[in-house]
Design an enzyme around this catalytic site. Structure first.
Site, short mmCIF file in Angstrom:
data_model
loop_
_atom_site.label_atom_id
_atom_site.label_comp_id
_atom_site.label_asym_id
_atom_site.label_seq_id
_atom_site.Cartn_x
_atom_site.Cartn_y
_atom_site.Cartn_z
N ASN A 1 35.53 45.29 36.41
CA ASN A 1 35.95 46.28 35.39
C ASN A 1 34.74 46.91 34.72
O ASN A 1 34.73 48.12 34.47
CB ASN A 1 36.86 45.62 34.34
CG ASN A 1 38.28 45.46 34.85
OD1 ASN A 1 39.04 46.41 34.92
ND2 ASN A 1 38.62 44.24 35.26
N HIS B 1 44.24 42.50 30.21
CA HIS B 1 44.84 41.19 30.53
C HIS B 1 45.76 41.36 31.74
O HIS B 1 46.58 42.28 31.77
CB HIS B 1 45.64 40.69 29.32
CG HIS B 1 46.28 39.36 29.56
ND1 HIS B 1 45.56 38.19 29.56
CD2 HIS B 1 47.57 39.03 29.84
CE1 HIS B 1 46.39 37.18 29.82
NE2 HIS B 1 47.61 37.67 29.99
C1 GRF Z 1 40.56 40.96 35.03
O1 GRF Z 1 41.59 40.73 35.93
C2 GRF Z 1 41.07 41.03 33.62
O2 GRF Z 1 42.41 41.43 33.53
C3 GRF Z 1 40.93 39.63 33.12
O3 GRF Z 1 39.79 39.13 33.75
C4 GRF Z 1 39.57 39.82 34.97
C5 GRF Z 1 38.14 40.29 34.97
O4 GRF Z 1 37.72 40.71 36.22
N1 GRF Z 1 40.86 39.63 31.68
P1 GRF Z 1 36.27 41.36 36.39
O5 GRF Z 1 35.25 40.38 35.82
O6 GRF Z 1 36.26 42.66 35.66
O7 GRF Z 1 36.10 41.53 37.86
#
Ligand code: GRF
Length: 209
Positions: A13, A108
């Site tokens: 992300n 989330h």
């Molecule tokens: C995501 O799926 C988010 O919804 C959750 O943790 C994950 C993080 O993934 N809170 P990344 O580290 O961004 O790959």
């Protein structure tokens, strides 16, 4: 606007938000990436993009409150306006949440208010749900409970398992989160009396962006 992104893991992300800033889709600068894990893979995305990183260990502080107090001083020193939690596996303490009220987002992997906390995909599968998805919300002290801004729904097919669901939802997250961050940077969304507003109207349902 100066953004700090908080991570603990893979940082996909974060990478997507970096891409959106570079593309000019987010009207802000990522001034800091914070991690509570020194080996978080996502730190590589920060380094590759010359974004300052701040790594800390809970062990170096007497309490969670002390760690977050120190973090707050760092955020103030970096003149951070917005905090974006992106896979940050720590509960934020009251002082830090309140300092960034309405300026802190989390993503989330469930259709909140269903399945706060961990193991959301397994819980959706165990319950035989038809849908799962992802939610972006404002952060309040209570875990995964702040006003909901946006959601993307994903259908659970008969042959889905944790891996396929994780992948499907992650692909949606990478599109959704930068859009919500952009709205917050442009002040198109805001928090008032614990409710989310979009373009001056209280959100009756989550945005589908
Ligand atoms: C995501 O799926 C988010 O919804 C959750 O943790 C994950 C993080 O993934 N809170 P990344 O580290 O961004 O790959």
């Amino acid at each position: 606007m100066k953004i700090a992104v908080f991570i603990s893991g893979s940082g996909s992300n974060l990478n997507s938000i970096i891409g959106a800033v570079k593309a000019g889709d987010i009207n802000a600068e990522i001034a800091l990436v914070v991690s509570n894990k020194k080996n978080a893979y996502g730190l590589n995305y920060a380094r590759e993009n010359d974004i300052e990183t701040l790594v800390f260990k809970q062990k170096d502080f007497a309490s969670r409150e002390q760690a977050d107090s120190w973090l707050l001083t760092q955020l103030i020193a970096h003149k951070i306006d917005i905090v974006v939690l992106a896979g940050y596996m720590r509960i934020i303490t009251k002082e830090l949440v309140e300092a960034f009220a309405g300026k802190m987002l989390n993503i989330h992997p469930s259709l909140l208010p269903k399945y706060t906390g961990l193991d959301t995909y397994q819980r959706a599968l165990d319950a035989g749900d038809k849908y799962c998805g992802t939610t972006v919300h404002f952060v309040i002290e209570k875990l995964d409970a702040g006003a909901i801004i946006a959601q993307t729904k994903v259908t659970i097919e008969a042959n889905d398992n944790i891996e396929t669901l994780t992948e499907k939802v992650k692909q949606q997250e990478l599109k959704l989160y930068p859009k919500v961050v952009a709205l917050l940077c442009d002040k198109k969304i805001y928090l008032k009396d614990d409710k989310a507003f979009y373009l001056g109207e209280e959100l009756a349902q989550p945005l589908a962006l």
